[in-house]
Design an enzyme around this catalytic site. Structure first.
Site, mmCIF file in Angstrom:
data_model
loop_
_atom_site.group_PDB
_atom_site.id
_atom_site.type_symbol
_atom_site.label_atom_id
_atom_site.label_comp_id
_atom_site.label_asym_id
_atom_site.label_seq_id
_atom_site.Cartn_x
_atom_site.Cartn_y
_atom_site.Cartn_z
ATOM 1 N N HIS A 137 0.839 -1.205 0.000
ATOM 2 C CA HIS A 137 0.000 0.000 0.000
ATOM 3 C C HIS A 137 0.875 1.256 0.000
ATOM 4 O O HIS A 137 0.879 1.989 0.996
ATOM 5 C CB HIS A 137 -0.903 0.007 1.250
ATOM 6 C CG HIS A 137 -1.721 -1.229 1.461
ATOM 7 N ND1 HIS A 137 -2.246 -1.582 2.685
ATOM 8 C CD2 HIS A 137 -2.125 -2.196 0.597
ATOM 9 C CE1 HIS A 137 -2.943 -2.712 2.564
ATOM 10 N NE2 HIS A 137 -2.867 -3.115 1.305
ATOM 11 N N GLU A 165 13.405 7.723 -15.656
ATOM 12 C CA GLU A 165 13.682 6.287 -15.566
ATOM 13 C C GLU A 165 12.447 5.398 -15.768
ATOM 14 O O GLU A 165 12.580 4.202 -16.035
ATOM 15 C CB GLU A 165 14.265 5.956 -14.183
ATOM 16 C CG GLU A 165 15.661 6.494 -13.966
ATOM 17 C CD GLU A 165 16.704 5.700 -14.745
ATOM 18 O OE1 GLU A 165 16.803 4.492 -14.529
ATOM 19 O OE2 GLU A 165 17.391 6.309 -15.578
HETATM 20 P P1 13P Z 1 -3.396 -10.103 4.756
HETATM 21 O O1 13P Z 1 -3.092 -9.684 6.169
HETATM 22 O O2 13P Z 1 -4.442 -11.184 4.713
HETATM 23 O O3 13P Z 1 -2.131 -10.481 4.003
HETATM 24 O O4 13P Z 1 -4.046 -8.872 4.001
HETATM 25 C C1 13P Z 1 -3.381 -7.671 3.873
HETATM 26 C C2 13P Z 1 -3.782 -6.891 2.670
HETATM 27 O O5 13P Z 1 -3.047 -6.040 2.236
HETATM 28 C C3 13P Z 1 -5.078 -7.179 2.023
HETATM 29 O O6 13P Z 1 -5.137 -6.614 0.754
HETATM 30 ZN ZN ZN Z 2 -3.785 -4.837 0.568
#
Ligand code: 13P
Ligand code: ZN
Length: 266
Positions: A137, A165
């Protein structure tokens, strides 16, 4: 030798630690899977539990993967791999996975296992050397998906023109999916389909998937996209005086000998 001492295992833990260090993986956000080229039996590992998959992974039958556990904090992965990561082997019928190492506190693989396994299958069809699927994320990329058009051509073009790049690192552009419910077979199928064409797939309002032959390659792809997204956010609200033109982008692609998505230029 214990599996924790193997080079691939240490590199995997370092990658997870770097993902956390860069703020890409708050709490349990993100997941990382690596297809192994060695037989885990070499490290004396045996089946501890059988986990049901809920989809057909028979194209990966007999293959083993290192994969983060669901709900596990990236912050803790490097220090405590036995609880936070697992080694699973896909059974011959592709319906289950044998747990060979890890998830010692009773855990399970990431809820995004469908997306990871389907993505491995999809990437291996186009690149038999692909080994890594990485989901996280990254802050700026995530922010960009709230304010930028989600059209793949426009999104890729903006990233390319933000950083010289980018054309070299992801000349095929990036795939973009609209917001979808995570952890489902549906988002897994959609991601895998995009990964046949791109090595990066943006999950709007959620995060990113990166694929690569190595941990460094997948990590570097996401790092480059995130850098471009940061530059975009730093400049999007300011009057633009200079830009990397389409002619410049062509020149970069030719100089570096990369095959790029010409239809993503204006
Ligand atoms: P998990 O903890 O199941 O790996 O999920 C994290 C996540 O980023 C879901 O998109
Ligand atoms: Zn995620």
């Amino acid at each position: 030798m214990k599996i924790e001492q193997a080079k691939f295992f240490r590199e995997y833990l370092d990658t997870a630690a770097n993902m956390y260090r860069l703020g890409w993986d708050e709490r349990n956000g993100g997941n990382l899977s690596l297809l192994l080229d060695v037989d885990p039996a070499k490290f004396g590992l045996k089946c501890k539990r059988v986990l049901s998959l809920g989809f057909d992974a028979s194209e990966l039958a007999g293959r083993s993967l290192l994969v983060t556990g669901t709900g596990k904090y990236f912050k803790n992965v490097k220090e405590d791999p036995a609880n936070n990561v697992g080694v699973i082997r896909i059974t011959a019928d592709g319906k289950n996975a044998e747990l060979l190492y890890g998830y010692e506190d009773g855990g399970r693989p990431t809820s995004e296992l469908p997306a990871h396994l389907m993505s491995h299958i999809s990437r291996l069809r186009v690149d038999p050397e692909n080994r890594v699927i990485l989901h996280c994320h990254p802050t700026h990329l995530l922010a960009m998906t709230f304010v930028h058009d989600l059209d793949e051509k426009k999104f890729s073009h903006t990233l390319w023109e933000t950083c010289t790049e980018c054309m070299v690192v992801f000349p095929e552009g990036v795939g973009v999916l609209p917001w979808m419910l995570c952890g489902t077979n549906e988002i897994g199928e959609a991601t895998a389909k995009k990964l046949a064409e791109f090595r990066v797939v943006v999950w709007a309002l959620h995060g990113i998937y990166g694929a690569g032959k190595t941990l460094d390659e997948a990590f570097g792809l996401v790092e480059t996209v995130e850098k471009a997204a940061q530059l975009y956010l730093l400049t999007a609200h300011l009057p633009r005086k200079n830009t990397i033109s389409d002619d410049n982008l062509k020149e970069i692609a030719e100089a570096f000998g990369v095959k790029y998505r010409a239809d993503f230029l204006n």
